[in-house]
Design a protein around this motif. Structure first.
Motif, PDB file in Angstrom:
ATOM      1  N   ASP A  47       1.413   6.015  -7.383  1.00  0.00           N
ATOM      2  CA  ASP A  47       0.278   6.845  -7.780  1.00  0.00           C
ATOM      3  C   ASP A  47       0.666   8.310  -7.894  1.00  0.00           C
ATOM      4  O   ASP A  47       0.149   9.046  -8.739  1.00  0.00           O
ATOM      5  CB  ASP A  47      -0.866   6.700  -6.759  1.00  0.00           C
ATOM      6  CG  ASP A  47      -1.591   5.362  -6.893  1.00  0.00           C
ATOM      7  OD1 ASP A  47      -1.570   4.794  -7.996  1.00  0.00           O
ATOM      8  OD2 ASP A  47      -2.160   4.899  -5.898  1.00  0.00           O
ATOM      9  N   ILE A  88       0.838  -1.202   0.000  1.00  0.00           N
ATOM     10  CA  ILE A  88       0.000   0.000   0.000  1.00  0.00           C
ATOM     11  C   ILE A  88       0.874   1.254   0.000  1.00  0.00           C
ATOM     12  O   ILE A  88       0.604   2.230  -0.717  1.00  0.00           O
ATOM     13  CB  ILE A  88      -0.943  -0.008   1.216  1.00  0.00           C
ATOM     14  CG1 ILE A  88      -1.971  -1.143   1.081  1.00  0.00           C
ATOM     15  CG2 ILE A  88      -1.660   1.338   1.361  1.00  0.00           C
ATOM     16  CD1 ILE A  88      -2.813  -1.348   2.320  1.00  0.00           C
ATOM     17  N   ASP A 116       2.484   1.547  -3.497  1.00  0.00           N
ATOM     18  CA  ASP A 116       1.486   1.935  -4.501  1.00  0.00           C
ATOM     19  C   ASP A 116       1.124   3.408  -4.385  1.00  0.00           C
ATOM     20  O   ASP A 116       0.868   4.078  -5.392  1.00  0.00           O
ATOM     21  CB  ASP A 116       0.234   1.067  -4.353  1.00  0.00           C
ATOM     22  CG  ASP A 116       0.438  -0.346  -4.885  1.00  0.00           C
ATOM     23  OD1 ASP A 116       1.530  -0.623  -5.428  1.00  0.00           O
ATOM     24  OD2 ASP A 116      -0.485  -1.177  -4.759  1.00  0.00           O
ATOM     25  N   SER A 117       1.100   3.923  -3.159  1.00  0.00           N
ATOM     26  CA  SER A 117       0.804   5.345  -2.993  1.00  0.00           C
ATOM     27  C   SER A 117       1.910   6.200  -3.592  1.00  0.00           C
ATOM     28  O   SER A 117       1.648   7.273  -4.164  1.00  0.00           O
ATOM     29  CB  SER A 117       0.601   5.673  -1.508  1.00  0.00           C
ATOM     30  OG  SER A 117       1.814   5.513  -0.782  1.00  0.00           O
ATOM     31  N   LYS A 118       3.160   5.753  -3.470  1.00  0.00           N
ATOM     32  CA  LYS A 118       4.279   6.481  -4.087  1.00  0.00           C
ATOM     33  C   LYS A 118       4.175   6.446  -5.610  1.00  0.00           C
ATOM     34  O   LYS A 118       4.428   7.444  -6.285  1.00  0.00           O
ATOM     35  CB  LYS A 118       5.614   5.869  -3.656  1.00  0.00           C
ATOM     36  CG  LYS A 118       5.973   6.087  -2.198  1.00  0.00           C
ATOM     37  CD  LYS A 118       7.353   5.500  -1.914  1.00  0.00           C
ATOM     38  CE  LYS A 118       7.765   5.730  -0.470  1.00  0.00           C
ATOM     39  NZ  LYS A 118       9.127   5.198  -0.193  1.00  0.00           N
TER      40      LYS A 118
END
Length: 335
Positions: free
Chosen positions: A187, A180, A183-185
């Protein structure tokens, strides 16, 4: 996952579910059941490499196989032991659970697992674990060794097995949290949904990123400890190079296995299809490094186990030290 993980997990689950009725024999049955789906590697040795890639983790890793073979193993064990205190239903649950657990665990890797074979050829993968992760496995191995060598009357046996499984589950949850974070990085830099992330070798803190572009792919590596944005390298797809090979089945098998995440390169001596789901060889140092799975379009029928070729190229004491530093968030210099 690797065979050591399946062996240790099979022994631990065997102790928890069946040891009260079969003693240490439960460990052996658990090990057999946990490793049986990987029997597909045997016929794969006699197939051309592209066919072996698709055959592995296919029908023998399906829930259908787990059900049918689980019932057959239950019938076999029932007839071998002939103990009235062990019902067929108990044995059926045990074997179906072990086989199904193998399949579900394998979906945590990037290879892809055919859970719905033969009814659907779709491959499932949630990219949470590298295929061999020492931190996921070590507790299971220690517990399995204790179960094998300690007395069957030891009152702590189930506790050892349960604790080891709990530690591995906690590690899996830790990996999900890390995914998570990564994935935020991604995004924040890619600004699109068409990408995937999967752990780099032997850990769950450094991740390999592949993002789709119009005419190729961006790849990069990111640690949960990185303070900077993900640095990407671009790889053109070069789809037109596929036309230089007349072997239609080879091309179709490779692109199907790649789930359309592939590039084609011409080395001057051979044309290679690069399967992007498998990381680059030390790509964490240089995002222009070759991919671990490079399949030549000129491959002969005796080509097999090609995924293993070159995966450990360049690894030594120095590179391992740099790898640990990269996991810790230190950006290494490219070659």
């Amino acid at each position: 996952m690797d065979s050591i993980t399946h062996i240790a997990l099979g022994a631990c689950v065997g102790e928890i579910l069946l040891s009260k009725k079969l003693g240490k024999k439960a460990l052996l049955w658990g090990i057999i059941a946990q490793n049986l789906p990987d029997i597909d590697t045997v016929p794969g040795l006699f197939m051309r490499g592209d066919r072996a890639l698709l055959f592995h983790r296919g029908i023998t890793h399906s829930l259908f196989f787990a059900l049918v073979i689980g019932l057959l193993l239950a019938w076999l064990a029932k007839n071998i032991h002939r103990k009235p205190n062990i019902s067929f239903a108990t044995l059926a649950f045990f074997f179906c659970f072990q086989l199904g657990l193998h399949d579900l665990l394998d979906t945590c890797n990037s290879y892809g697992t055919g859970l719905l074979e033969p009814f659907s050829h779709h491959r499932f993968s949630i990219n949470l674990l590298y295929v061999a992760d020492p931190l996921f496995t070590i507790g299971l191995v220690i517990a399995a060794l204790l179960l094998v060598f300690k007395s069957s009357n030891n009152k702590y046996r189930v506790r050892w097995a349960s604790t080891a499984i709990a530690v591995s589950v906690a590690y899996l949850c830790f990996s999900a949290i890390n995914k998570i974070v990564i994935d935020s990085k991604v995004d924040a830099t890619i600004k699109q949904q068409n990408y995937f992330t999967t752990p780099a070798p032997f850990n769950n803190m450094l991740w390999y990123v592949v993002a789709n572009a119009d005419n190729g792919y961006y790849t990069g590596y990111s640690s949960i400890w990185d303070r900077s944005a993900v640095a990407y390298g671009f790889h053109p797809k070069n789809d037109s190079l596929l036309n230089k090979s007349g072997n239609v089945s080879l091309k179709n098998n490779l692109t199907t296995f790649a789930d359309h995440y592939y590039t084609v390169t011409d080395s001057g001596k051979a044309i290679y299809v690069n399967i992007l789901r498998f990381e680059q060889v030390q790509g964490w140092q240089n995002n222009k490094e070759p991919f671990a799975l490079r399949y030549p379009l000129s491959a002969m029928d005796n080509e097999n186990m090609i995924i293993q070729k070159g995966r450990l190229t360049g690894w030594n004491k120095k590179s391992f030290k740099l790898y640990l530093e990269r996991i810790a968030g230190r950006q290494t210099q490219t070659k």
